[in-house]
Design a protein around this motif. Structure first.
Motif, PDB file in Angstrom:
ATOM      1  N   MET A   1       1.007  -1.185  -0.076  1.00 13.23           N
ATOM      2  CA  MET A   1       0.053   0.094   0.100  1.00 13.23           C
ATOM      3  C   MET A   1       0.737   1.355  -0.105  1.00 13.23           C
ATOM      4  O   MET A   1       2.070   1.245   0.610  1.00 13.23           O
ATOM      5  CB  MET A   1      -0.888   0.015   1.333  1.00 13.23           C
ATOM      6  CG  MET A   1      -1.891  -0.990   1.214  1.00 13.23           C
ATOM      7  SD  MET A   1      -3.016  -1.572  -0.117  1.00 13.23           S
ATOM      8  CE  MET A   1      -3.974   0.303  -0.064  1.00 13.23           C
ATOM      9  N   PRO A   2       0.487   2.300  -0.628  1.00 12.88           N
ATOM     10  CA  PRO A   2       1.010   3.608  -0.756  1.00 12.88           C
ATOM     11  C   PRO A   2       1.466   4.322   0.670  1.00 12.88           C
ATOM     12  O   PRO A   2       0.046   4.127   1.317  1.00 12.88           O
ATOM     13  CB  PRO A   2       0.628   4.395  -1.814  1.00 12.88           C
ATOM     14  CG  PRO A   2      -0.789   3.775  -1.575  1.00 12.88           C
ATOM     15  CD  PRO A   2      -0.631   2.524  -1.297  1.00 12.88           C
ATOM     16  N   THR A   3       2.188   5.030   0.958  1.00  2.00           N
ATOM     17  CA  THR A   3       2.209   5.833   2.254  1.00  2.00           C
ATOM     18  C   THR A   3       1.323   7.103   1.921  1.00  2.00           C
ATOM     19  O   THR A   3       0.876   7.415   0.954  1.00  2.00           O
ATOM     20  CB  THR A   3       3.700   6.335   2.365  1.00  2.00           C
ATOM     21  OG1 THR A   3       4.238   7.307   1.099  1.00  2.00           O
ATOM     22  CG2 THR A   3       4.601   5.205   2.616  1.00  2.00           C
ATOM     23  N   ASP A   4       1.067   7.758   3.005  1.00  2.00           N
ATOM     24  CA  ASP A   4       0.276   8.798   3.017  1.00  2.00           C
ATOM     25  C   ASP A   4       1.121  10.072   1.994  1.00  2.00           C
ATOM     26  O   ASP A   4       0.388  10.654   1.209  1.00  2.00           O
ATOM     27  CB  ASP A   4      -0.103   9.478   4.204  1.00  2.00           C
ATOM     28  CG  ASP A   4      -0.852   8.641   5.333  1.00  2.00           C
ATOM     29  OD1 ASP A   4      -1.716   7.735   4.732  1.00  2.00           O
ATOM     30  OD2 ASP A   4      -0.862   8.839   6.484  1.00  2.00           O
ATOM     31  N   ALA A   5       2.164  10.174   2.209  1.00  2.00           N
ATOM     32  CA  ALA A   5       2.828  11.177   1.063  1.00  2.00           C
ATOM     33  C   ALA A   5       2.869  10.614  -0.206  1.00  2.00           C
ATOM     34  O   ALA A   5       2.562  11.529  -1.049  1.00  2.00           O
ATOM     35  CB  ALA A   5       4.328  11.100   1.682  1.00  2.00           C
ATOM     36  N   GLN A   6       2.702   9.386  -0.506  1.00  2.00           N
ATOM     37  CA  GLN A   6       2.681   8.925  -1.901  1.00  2.00           C
ATOM     38  C   GLN A   6       1.290   9.205  -2.462  1.00  2.00           C
ATOM     39  O   GLN A   6       1.168   9.677  -3.620  1.00  2.00           O
ATOM     40  CB  GLN A   6       3.147   7.480  -1.930  1.00  2.00           C
ATOM     41  CG  GLN A   6       4.584   7.266  -1.626  1.00  2.00           C
ATOM     42  CD  GLN A   6       5.041   5.765  -1.674  1.00  2.00           C
ATOM     43  OE1 GLN A   6       3.913   4.915  -1.057  1.00  2.00           O
ATOM     44  NE2 GLN A   6       6.116   5.395  -2.027  1.00  2.00           N
ATOM     45  N   GLN A   7       0.490   8.914  -1.492  1.00  2.00           N
ATOM     46  CA  GLN A   7      -1.072   8.857  -2.228  1.00  2.00           C
ATOM     47  C   GLN A   7      -1.478  10.474  -2.216  1.00  2.00           C
ATOM     48  O   GLN A   7      -1.912  10.751  -3.295  1.00  2.00           O
ATOM     49  CB  GLN A   7      -2.073   8.562  -0.860  1.00  2.00           C
ATOM     50  CG  GLN A   7      -3.408   8.464  -1.159  1.00  2.00           C
ATOM     51  CD  GLN A   7      -3.655   7.759  -2.210  1.00  2.00           C
ATOM     52  OE1 GLN A   7      -3.182   6.600  -2.655  1.00  2.00           O
ATOM     53  NE2 GLN A   7      -4.656   7.830  -3.247  1.00  2.00           N
ATOM     54  N   ALA A   8      -0.835  11.266  -1.376  1.00  2.00           N
ATOM     55  CA  ALA A   8      -1.235  12.842  -1.453  1.00  2.00           C
ATOM     56  C   ALA A   8      -0.342  13.284  -2.954  1.00  2.00           C
ATOM     57  O   ALA A   8      -1.137  14.097  -3.550  1.00  2.00           O
ATOM     58  CB  ALA A   8      -0.596  13.567  -0.376  1.00  2.00           C
ATOM     59  N   CYS A   9       0.742  12.909  -3.260  1.00  2.00           N
ATOM     60  CA  CYS A   9       1.468  13.206  -4.492  1.00  2.00           C
ATOM     61  C   CYS A   9       0.588  12.525  -5.631  1.00  2.00           C
ATOM     62  O   CYS A   9       0.314  13.290  -6.846  1.00  2.00           O
ATOM     63  CB  CYS A   9       2.827  12.611  -4.386  1.00  2.00           C
ATOM     64  SG  CYS A   9       3.948  13.575  -3.324  1.00  2.00           S
ATOM     65  N   PHE A  10       0.181  11.480  -5.420  1.00  2.00           N
ATOM     66  CA  PHE A  10      -0.696  10.787  -6.444  1.00  2.00           C
ATOM     67  C   PHE A  10      -1.968  11.750  -6.859  1.00  2.00           C
ATOM     68  O   PHE A  10      -2.445  11.805  -7.819  1.00  2.00           O
ATOM     69  CB  PHE A  10      -1.091   9.443  -6.274  1.00  2.00           C
ATOM     70  CG  PHE A  10      -2.306   8.767  -7.055  1.00  2.00           C
ATOM     71  CD1 PHE A  10      -1.710   8.323  -8.265  1.00  2.00           C
ATOM     72  CD2 PHE A  10      -3.465   8.636  -6.603  1.00  2.00           C
ATOM     73  CE1 PHE A  10      -2.831   7.788  -9.103  1.00  2.00           C
ATOM     74  CE2 PHE A  10      -4.517   7.949  -7.468  1.00  2.00           C
ATOM     75  CZ  PHE A  10      -4.156   7.731  -8.771  1.00  2.00           C
TER      76      PHE A  10
END
Length: 113
Positions: A1-10
């Motif tokens: 699963m993506p991290t919160d930072a990765q999800q925010a960038c996505f």
């Protein structure tokens, strides 16, 4: 699963893709730049995790791009600058799209936890 930072960038990328491809080609003239800026920002702000959007359409660039007697041109990335703030969980992402060497470059400015 993506991290919160990765999800925010996505999420930021999704917003840029939506903004650019939804509005590219829209007829624009110096008479309607402000209303188009507001419509674009308000449209993208409806999306999840989007806290703020600022669109600046440069009237001088619009005037220079008008190449026929009908008084308008089509909106392109070269005519505008955009900033966004995306918040997902505890991460805030700030982005910017601005003209760089003649190309409308979209980038992450900061990713903060």
């Amino acid at each position: 699963m993506p991290t919160d930072a990765q999800q925010a960038c996505f999420e930021a990328g999704i917003k840029f893709g939506s903004l650019y491809h939804q509005f590219a080609g829209t007829p624009v003239s110096p008479a309607n730049t402000r209303s188009l800026e507001r419509a674009m920002a308000e449209s993208i702000e409806n999306q999840p995790f989007c806290e703020s959007v600022t669109v600046t359409i440069h009237d001088d660039r619009v005037r220079e791009a008008i190449d026929h007697g009908n008084g308008y041109t089509e909106l392109t990335g070269s005519l505008m600058d955009v900033t966004m703030r995306i918040v997902h969980e505890d991460v805030t992402v700030r982005t910017r799209m601005e003209l760089e060497d003649g190309y409308p470059l979209m980038r992450l400015v900061t990713v903060e936890s």
